[in-house]
Design a protein around this motif. Structure first.
Motif, short mmCIF file in Angstrom:
data_model
loop_
_atom_site.label_atom_id
_atom_site.label_comp_id
_atom_site.label_asym_id
_atom_site.label_seq_id
_atom_site.Cartn_x
_atom_site.Cartn_y
_atom_site.Cartn_z
N ILE A 126 0.87 -1.18 0.00
CA ILE A 126 0.00 0.00 0.00
C ILE A 126 0.91 1.23 0.00
N VAL A 127 0.72 2.12 -0.98
CA VAL A 127 1.54 3.32 -1.12
C VAL A 127 0.64 4.54 -1.33
N GLY A 128 1.26 5.72 -1.34
CA GLY A 128 0.53 6.93 -1.68
C GLY A 128 0.23 6.95 -3.17
N GLY A 129 -0.73 7.73 -3.58
CA GLY A 129 -1.16 7.78 -4.98
C GLY A 129 -0.05 8.10 -5.96
N ALA A 130 0.91 8.94 -5.57
CA ALA A 130 2.00 9.33 -6.47
C ALA A 130 2.94 8.17 -6.77
N GLU A 131 2.93 7.14 -5.92
CA GLU A 131 3.81 5.98 -6.11
C GLU A 131 3.09 4.78 -6.72
N SER A 132 1.80 4.88 -6.86
CA SER A 132 1.00 3.75 -7.33
C SER A 132 1.55 3.17 -8.63
N ASP A 133 1.70 1.86 -8.66
CA ASP A 133 2.22 1.15 -9.83
C ASP A 133 1.71 -0.29 -9.77
N VAL A 134 0.49 -0.49 -10.22
CA VAL A 134 -0.17 -1.78 -10.09
C VAL A 134 0.65 -2.90 -10.72
N ALA A 135 1.28 -2.63 -11.86
CA ALA A 135 2.08 -3.66 -12.55
C ALA A 135 3.23 -4.16 -11.67
N ASN A 136 3.70 -3.32 -10.75
CA ASN A 136 4.80 -3.70 -9.87
C ASN A 136 4.33 -3.94 -8.43
N GLY A 137 3.04 -4.20 -8.27
CA GLY A 137 2.52 -4.58 -6.96
C GLY A 137 2.39 -3.47 -5.96
N LYS A 138 2.19 -2.23 -6.41
CA LYS A 138 2.03 -1.10 -5.51
C LYS A 138 0.67 -0.47 -5.78
N ILE A 139 -0.23 -0.52 -4.78
CA ILE A 139 -1.54 0.09 -4.97
C ILE A 139 -1.72 1.27 -4.02
N SER A 140 -2.46 2.24 -4.48
CA SER A 140 -2.68 3.46 -3.73
C SER A 140 -3.61 3.23 -2.54
N HIS A 141 -3.36 3.98 -1.51
CA HIS A 141 -4.23 3.94 -0.33
C HIS A 141 -5.60 4.55 -0.63
N THR A 142 -5.73 5.24 -1.77
CA THR A 142 -7.02 5.83 -2.15
C THR A 142 -7.77 4.98 -3.17
N ALA A 143 -7.11 3.96 -3.73
CA ALA A 143 -7.79 3.04 -4.65
C ALA A 143 -8.80 2.23 -3.83
N PRO A 144 -9.86 1.75 -4.46
CA PRO A 144 -10.88 1.04 -3.69
C PRO A 144 -10.34 -0.08 -2.80
N VAL A 145 -9.47 -0.93 -3.32
CA VAL A 145 -8.94 -2.03 -2.51
C VAL A 145 -8.04 -1.49 -1.41
N GLY A 146 -7.14 -0.57 -1.75
CA GLY A 146 -6.25 0.01 -0.74
C GLY A 146 -7.01 0.71 0.36
N ALA A 147 -7.99 1.52 0.00
CA ALA A 147 -8.78 2.25 1.00
C ALA A 147 -9.55 1.29 1.90
N ALA A 148 -10.06 0.20 1.33
CA ALA A 148 -10.83 -0.76 2.12
C ALA A 148 -9.94 -1.48 3.13
N LEU A 149 -8.67 -1.69 2.80
CA LEU A 149 -7.77 -2.44 3.67
C LEU A 149 -7.18 -1.63 4.82
N ILE A 150 -7.06 -0.32 4.63
CA ILE A 150 -6.42 0.53 5.64
C ILE A 150 -7.09 0.33 7.01
N ASP A 151 -6.28 0.18 8.03
CA ASP A 151 -6.69 0.02 9.43
C ASP A 151 -7.34 -1.33 9.75
N HIS A 152 -7.23 -2.29 8.85
CA HIS A 152 -7.74 -3.64 9.13
C HIS A 152 -6.57 -4.57 9.37
#
Length: 157
Positions: free
Chosen positions: A106-132
């Motif tokens: 989980i990374v910030g939006g500026a670092e998001s790179d799905v092809a390299n396994g980095k998803i944004s904390h604001t993407a639906p999956v990233g946002a859903a996972l935060i604090d769980h």
């Protein structure tokens, strides 16, 4: 955190700083030489090499300004403590969605790179996972509007 806020991990900041250094110290010079060479071809009104070099120069300068702005305005987050069991920015997470397992950071939006396994904390999956935590099942809406159930299999901080 607002969705407009620029969030970077330390690694993401270092990567942007390295790109900025390359653009300023090497790429600017390279493009400048291309422009100089293209000018020597004569008439600039019909000189495609000159036009290409000037376009590249504009692209490089735009990217430099963009990176400088991001670095100036970004909030750099620390990796979550190793003792933390909750998903946060910087966490490496293994999940199960349907029958498929995935692993990403989980990374910030500026670092998001799905092809390299980095998803944004604001993407639906990233946002859903935060604090769980590991073992929890969370739900979110996918890109098609369909509910997605996500089981957290592991969290590494």
């Amino acid at each position: 955190m607002s969705s407009d806020e620029i969030i970077l991990t330390r690694e993401g900041k270092a990567k942007l700083e390295a790109e900025l250094k390359y653009l300023i110290e090497e790429k600017r010079e390279e493009v400048s030489k291309r422009i100089q060479t293209a000018r020597e071809f004569g008439d600039l009104s019909e000189n495609s090499e000159y036009d290409d070099a000037k376009n590249e120069q504009a692209h490089v300068e735009t990217r430099i300004a963009e990176i400088q702005s991001m670095l100036t305005n970004a909030t750099v987050v620390r990796k979550p403590s190793k003792s933390s069991k909750k998903v946060n920015i910087g966490s490496q997470v293994k999940v199960k969605m349907g029958k498929r397992e995935s692993e990403f950071i989980i990374v910030g939006g500026a670092e998001s790179d799905v092809a390299n396994g980095k998803i944004s904390h604001t993407a639906p999956v990233g946002a859903a996972l935060i604090d769980h935590e590991k073992g929890e099942i969370v739900e979110t809406l996918g890109p098609t509007g369909k509910k997605i159930k996500i089981e957290i299999l592991d969290v590494k901080n």
